[in-house]
Each structure stands twice: as C-alpha cells, then as structure tokens.
Design a protein around this motif. Structure first.
Motif, short mmCIF file in Angstrom:
data_model
loop_
_atom_site.label_atom_id
_atom_site.label_comp_id
_atom_site.label_asym_id
_atom_site.label_seq_id
_atom_site.Cartn_x
_atom_site.Cartn_y
_atom_site.Cartn_z
N GLY A 12 92.68 37.56 31.08
CA GLY A 12 92.74 37.94 29.68
C GLY A 12 93.93 37.32 28.98
O GLY A 12 93.81 36.74 27.89
N GLN A 13 95.10 37.42 29.60
CA GLN A 13 96.31 36.81 29.05
C GLN A 13 96.18 35.29 28.97
O GLN A 13 96.48 34.68 27.94
CB GLN A 13 97.51 37.18 29.91
CG GLN A 13 98.78 36.42 29.55
CD GLN A 13 99.90 36.62 30.55
OE1 GLN A 13 99.86 37.56 31.35
NE2 GLN A 13 100.89 35.76 30.53
N LEU A 14 95.70 34.68 30.06
CA LEU A 14 95.64 33.22 30.13
C LEU A 14 94.70 32.64 29.08
O LEU A 14 95.01 31.62 28.44
CB LEU A 14 95.21 32.78 31.54
CG LEU A 14 96.20 33.13 32.67
CD1 LEU A 14 95.56 32.86 34.03
CD2 LEU A 14 97.50 32.34 32.53
N LEU A 15 93.54 33.27 28.90
CA LEU A 15 92.60 32.76 27.91
C LEU A 15 93.11 32.99 26.49
O LEU A 15 92.91 32.16 25.60
CB LEU A 15 91.23 33.39 28.10
CG LEU A 15 90.47 32.96 29.36
CD1 LEU A 15 89.13 33.67 29.45
CD2 LEU A 15 90.26 31.45 29.41
N ARG A 16 93.77 34.13 26.26
CA ARG A 16 94.37 34.36 24.94
C ARG A 16 95.40 33.27 24.63
O ARG A 16 95.44 32.73 23.53
CB ARG A 16 95.06 35.72 24.90
CG ARG A 16 94.22 36.86 24.33
CD ARG A 16 95.04 38.13 24.27
NE ARG A 16 94.34 39.21 23.58
CZ ARG A 16 94.82 40.44 23.43
NH1 ARG A 16 96.02 40.74 23.93
NH2 ARG A 16 94.14 41.36 22.78
#
Length: 438
Positions: A320-324
C-alpha cells in the motif's frame, strides 16, 4: 404506611439515578465517537457502495484489504466492490495475496481456457493455508468472473493472478515444463536449479537452515531467470506463455531470497515479500498495456499504508505504501476492513488443522470498539470526510488476525494505527462469520 413510602422513595431515587446514568452514558458516547459521525455511512446493500465508487473516481490502483484471512464478509464485500469496479470503471486485472502458479491455474478457468468448475480449479491452491483461496466465497466470485469474461473478446477479459513470493518449487517446475518444448537449453538450467534444491524436499525451513552452512541455490536460479528473460525478449510483447514463465522464474529467485532472510531478519524478509508484490503488480499493468486498471486483494497489513502504523518504526514497508509512493499521480485508493466480533477460520499454529474460532468483542479503545460504540451496525467510512482533529489523528489499536490465531490472547493482534491516513476508506462489519473452506 411509612415503610411503604420509604420503599417507593428508594425505588424512585434508583430510577432517577438510572436515567441520569443513561444520559451521562449517551453524552459520553457522543463525546467519544462524535468526530466519526460526518464520515459514517450505512452499509447494507451493494447500492451503498455508490459513495465508495464515486470516491475511487479514476484511480488506476484499488487495494482491498481484510482484517483476517478467514472471514466470509471480507471476501464477499471485496467481490461486490470488484464486480462494480469491473463493470462500471473498466478494471481488468486482479492480483491477490496468493502464489502465482496456483492463481494462474485459476486464471485459466476464469479466462475460459479450461473446463470443469471453479471448485475444481481452486484445488490448485495446495499450499497451507489452503482455505485462503480454496473457499466457497472465492469459488462464487470465480464463476462470476468466468461468465463475465464470456461476453468479452480475449484481450478484454479480466485476469486473476497471484503476487506472493512463496512458490519456489512450484514456479521452478512451471518454468521447466514450459521450456522443455520452448527452449530445451533453458529447461536444463531449470533442472540444475531443481537439483540444487532437491536435498531439502520442498521444505523451506530446511533450505533456510542449510544457508547457514554456506549453501546457496541463488546462482543457478539467477542464471535461469536471466535466460528466461532473454527468451521472453525474443517473443512478441503480448506472448502470455513467455510472460508466465518469466514471472515464475522471478518468483523462484525472490522466493529463495525470502527464505534466505526468513531466519535472519523479519523486517528484511517482509520487505522483500512486499516489494515482490509491488513488482508483480507493476509487471501485470505493463503487460496489459494501455487501459490497465488493477484491483489488489491482500491483508490489511499489506494494503494499509505502513507509514501510519508502528511498522514505520522498524523500517517495515508494504505494498500500500509502495504503490502510493510510486503511482500517486495515477490514483491509488486503499480500502481497509474491520469487525467488532464474530467467528473466523484460522489455526492454532502454523500448519495445524483448520478451526472455526470465536472472535471476541474488540478491545476497549480500539478503532473497532469505537466504531461499534458509535453504532452496532455495518458502516462505510470515507476518510476525507473526517476532520483533522486530535482524536482523528490519534493512533489506536486496529485488530489484525492472521492464519494462526488465539482468541484468548488478543493483545498482540492490535496494530497502532492512524486510521484516516492508513486507508482512504474503511468497511466496518459489526459482526462477522467464518469463511467456508472447500
């Protein structure tokens, strides 16, 4: 007579005190949960998802979480959201927290390339815990996907893929089988990698322990990956079989790296796993080309932005963090799930028998307890509607149940979370029921 008057006065006083206490409780409740009110919307039917679909807008990436791997409502609501995203917003890829080879076998059924039933196709999920994907809820959604795809041309059909990193032996075998006809020299490289791993009899723990003695199967796996990448480069860009082989080779390389780190560093192995998920999502979008829009199904601990939990303190990241961070301009929408109480499918220890367990009421002070206290009903929260008050931005416990679970020891199952930052929306199911394994 005097005695009767005294009794009535005592009863009347008790009643007045009781009313006063109820008023105080309601007032306290409003003070404690009032900040949620403007963001809370009813969640009774799929029509109540209209608000969520509007919020998602033109986002290219939608990640749908779950607070456990064994809760029926998390799967069915994710399926309902996914159906609407596919039908109304043109989403055409689904990536799940499952092994690539097993999910690809199910994908063949969903695409109409093999017969039988969804339940038969789901037998490909043989790795414990099989119930994560081999269940009635996924079977029903798979049948819907197959029927939906039958109305579309081959290049428009929705694909279903796994993005996890565990399939070392299975992925190697898939590469070998494909290359026997496509390129026998590469098939030989696959056999050499299999021979290196053969002494460990598909036991990841045994291989991980052997690496402490200086043993490593990384070199033959890396040689295989490079050869498969060169093979794919010689094929047409849309050659799906070559893409499948390359993804399996990549999964095998990253699986070996994961098992090497497994006994050395929880943070490093976790980060390696979620970066592999991110890479798989990116590869699927690139392979699909223009118009690609992807839905991700994974646990909240992967979907919810790690920067707004205590994971950030150890340097742990998630998809979630990486794609954001990577795709903010293209739209990344994170949806979390939670519940107050109910039942769940889990096991008491890794590899143990599947059991239906009771999930006790959420701990006081947690997000789940707060949402239940606000109203004991299902609800949808849209985070942008929450005011940036101190109460909103206060970290609170957020329950996370894994494949192993002990209901009598709940304390360690709560992740300190700033909920409105971790997700863009949150589906709260007040009372949940256990998944239905096949």
């Amino acid at each position: 007579m005097e005695r009767m008057r005294w009794i009535w006065m005592v009863l009347l006083t008790g009643w007045l005190v009781s009313c006063s206490s109820k008023e105080d409780t309601l007032e306290e409740m409003e003070q404690e949960t009032g900040f949620l009110s403007q963001a809370v919307h009813p969640l009774r039917t799929t029509q109540d998802l209209d608000l969520l679909l509007n919020e998602i807008g033109n986002s290219q990436y939608v990640l749908l979480g779950e607070a456990s791997h064994g809760t029926s409502e998390f799967y069915t609501w994710r399926a309902d959201i996914s159906k609407r995203l596919i039908q109304e917003k043109g989403f055409n890829l689904i990536a799940v927290e499952g092994d690539w080879p097993a999910a690809y076998s199910l994908n063949q059924y969903i695409q109409g390339r093999q017969g039988g039933t969804a339940q038969q196709a789901l037998q490909a999920f043989r790795r414990w815990p099989t119930w994560m994907w081999a269940n009635q809820e996924v079977a029903g959604f798979s049948e819907w996907l197959r029927q939906h795809n039958q109305t579309l041309t081959q290049n428009q059909r929705v694909g279903f893929y796994g993005m996890d990193v565990y399939s070392l032996w299975e992925s190697l075998e898939e590469v070998r089988a494909y290359m026997e006809a496509a390129d026998p020299a590469i098939a030989q490289l696959a056999r050499e990698a299999q021979a290196c791993l053969a002494p460990y009899n598909q036991d990841e723990q045994r291989y991980a322990q052997a690496t402490d003695q200086g043993i490593s199967c990384a070199p033959p796996l890396q040689r295989l990956l490079e050869a498969v990448q060169a093979h794919r480069a010689r094929q047409p860009a849309n050659h799906e079989a070559a893409f499948n082989a390359e993804q399996n080779a990549l999964a095998a390389v990253n699986a070996e790296r994961y098992y090497y780190q497994m006994l050395r560093s929880n943070v490093t192995s976790w980060n390696l796993r979620d970066r592999h998920m991110q890479e798989t999502v990116n590869r699927l979008v690139a392979q699909r080309g223009p118009g690609a829009k992807i839905i991700v199904w994974a646990h909240n601990t992967h979907v919810g932005d790690a920067r707004y939990t205590d994971m950030v303190n150890s340097g742990t990241v998630n998809i979630g963090q990486l794609l954001r961070e990577q795709h903010a301009q293209k739209g990344v929408y994170l949806v979390g799930f939670g519940s107050y109480e109910g039942t769940v499918v889990a096991a008491t220890s890794w590899g143990a028998a599947t059991r239906t367990m009771t999930v006790p009421p959420a701990q006081a002070g947690s997000w789940e307890a707060l949402l239940h206290r606000h109203s004991a009903e299902n609800k949808l929260l849209l985070m942008r509607e929450l005011q940036n008050s101190q109460e909103v931005l206060k970290p609170r416990g957020h329950r996370a149940i894994g494949v192993t679970y002990n209901p009598s020891s709940e304390r360690g199952n709560y992740v300190p979370t700033v909920l409105p930052r971790r997700y863009d929306a949150f589906l709260f199911i007040d009372r949940t029921t256990a998944l239905s394994p096949l």
